[in-house]
Design a protein around this motif. Structure first.
Motif, PDB file in Angstrom:
ATOM      1  N   HIS A   9       2.555  12.878 -15.021  1.00 41.35           N
ATOM      2  CA  HIS A   9       3.909  13.701 -14.455  1.00 41.35           C
ATOM      3  C   HIS A   9       4.184  13.213 -13.078  1.00 41.35           C
ATOM      4  O   HIS A   9       5.314  13.001 -12.954  1.00 41.35           O
ATOM      5  N   ARG A  12       5.940  10.035 -13.832  1.00 39.67           N
ATOM      6  CA  ARG A  12       7.393  10.067 -14.375  1.00 39.67           C
ATOM      7  C   ARG A  12       8.324  10.437 -13.352  1.00 39.67           C
ATOM      8  O   ARG A  12       9.433  10.003 -13.093  1.00 39.67           O
ATOM      9  N   ASN A  13       7.944  11.431 -12.257  1.00 42.60           N
ATOM     10  CA  ASN A  13       8.702  11.660 -11.446  1.00 42.60           C
ATOM     11  C   ASN A  13       9.266  10.569 -10.421  1.00 42.60           C
ATOM     12  O   ASN A  13      10.283  10.438  -9.916  1.00 42.60           O
ATOM     13  N   LEU A  15       9.391   7.356 -11.264  1.00 43.42           N
ATOM     14  CA  LEU A  15      10.097   6.314 -11.815  1.00 43.42           C
ATOM     15  C   LEU A  15      11.342   6.940 -12.339  1.00 43.42           C
ATOM     16  O   LEU A  15      12.196   5.870 -12.926  1.00 43.42           O
ATOM     17  N   THR A  16      11.445   8.181 -12.617  1.00 41.65           N
ATOM     18  CA  THR A  16      12.758   8.694 -12.994  1.00 41.65           C
ATOM     19  C   THR A  16      13.890   8.750 -11.595  1.00 41.65           C
ATOM     20  O   THR A  16      13.486   9.403 -10.795  1.00 41.65           O
ATOM     21  N   ALA A  17      15.068   8.362 -12.105  1.00 44.45           N
ATOM     22  CA  ALA A  17      15.975   8.277 -11.164  1.00 44.45           C
ATOM     23  C   ALA A  17      16.691   9.708 -11.050  1.00 44.45           C
ATOM     24  O   ALA A  17      16.956  10.310 -11.953  1.00 44.45           O
ATOM     25  N   ASP A  18      16.990  10.080  -9.806  1.00 48.43           N
ATOM     26  CA  ASP A  18      17.682  11.380  -9.330  1.00 48.43           C
ATOM     27  C   ASP A  18      19.167  11.304  -9.802  1.00 48.43           C
ATOM     28  O   ASP A  18      19.694  10.472  -9.309  1.00 48.43           O
ATOM     29  N   THR A  19      19.572  12.308 -10.864  1.00 49.47           N
ATOM     30  CA  THR A  19      21.179  12.322 -11.013  1.00 49.47           C
ATOM     31  C   THR A  19      21.755  12.860  -9.903  1.00 49.47           C
ATOM     32  O   THR A  19      21.106  13.796  -9.050  1.00 49.47           O
ATOM     33  N   ASP A  22      21.041  16.679 -10.227  1.00 49.28           N
ATOM     34  CA  ASP A  22      19.676  17.063  -9.596  1.00 49.28           C
ATOM     35  C   ASP A  22      19.599  17.292  -8.206  1.00 49.28           C
ATOM     36  O   ASP A  22      18.984  18.156  -7.551  1.00 49.28           O
TER      37      ASP A  22
END
Length: 58
Positions: A9, A12-13, A15-19, A22
């Motif tokens: 988790h 993943r946080n 590596l995930t780009a914030d939109t 968000d």
């Protein structure tokens, strides 16, 4: 098992780009009271209006 899930988790946080949605939701959710929430909403609407072209009717 939860250690592995927590690690995945967190990974993943990272590596995930914030939109933009968000980011805006996070900004609004950090309001401490109703007045602070209204101030944050007003700040966002002023920022949005400053990006709008001023000569839209021409």
């Amino acid at each position: 098992m939860s250690l592995i899930q927590n690690f995945l988790h967190a990974l993943r946080n990272l590596l995930t780009a914030d939109t933009p949605v968000d980011i805006e939701e996070r900004y609004l959710s950090r309001a401490i009271d109703h007045a602070d929430l209204e101030r944050r909403i007003a700040t966002q609407s002023r920022a949005w209006m400053s990006m709008a072209p001023s000569s839209t009717g021409r």
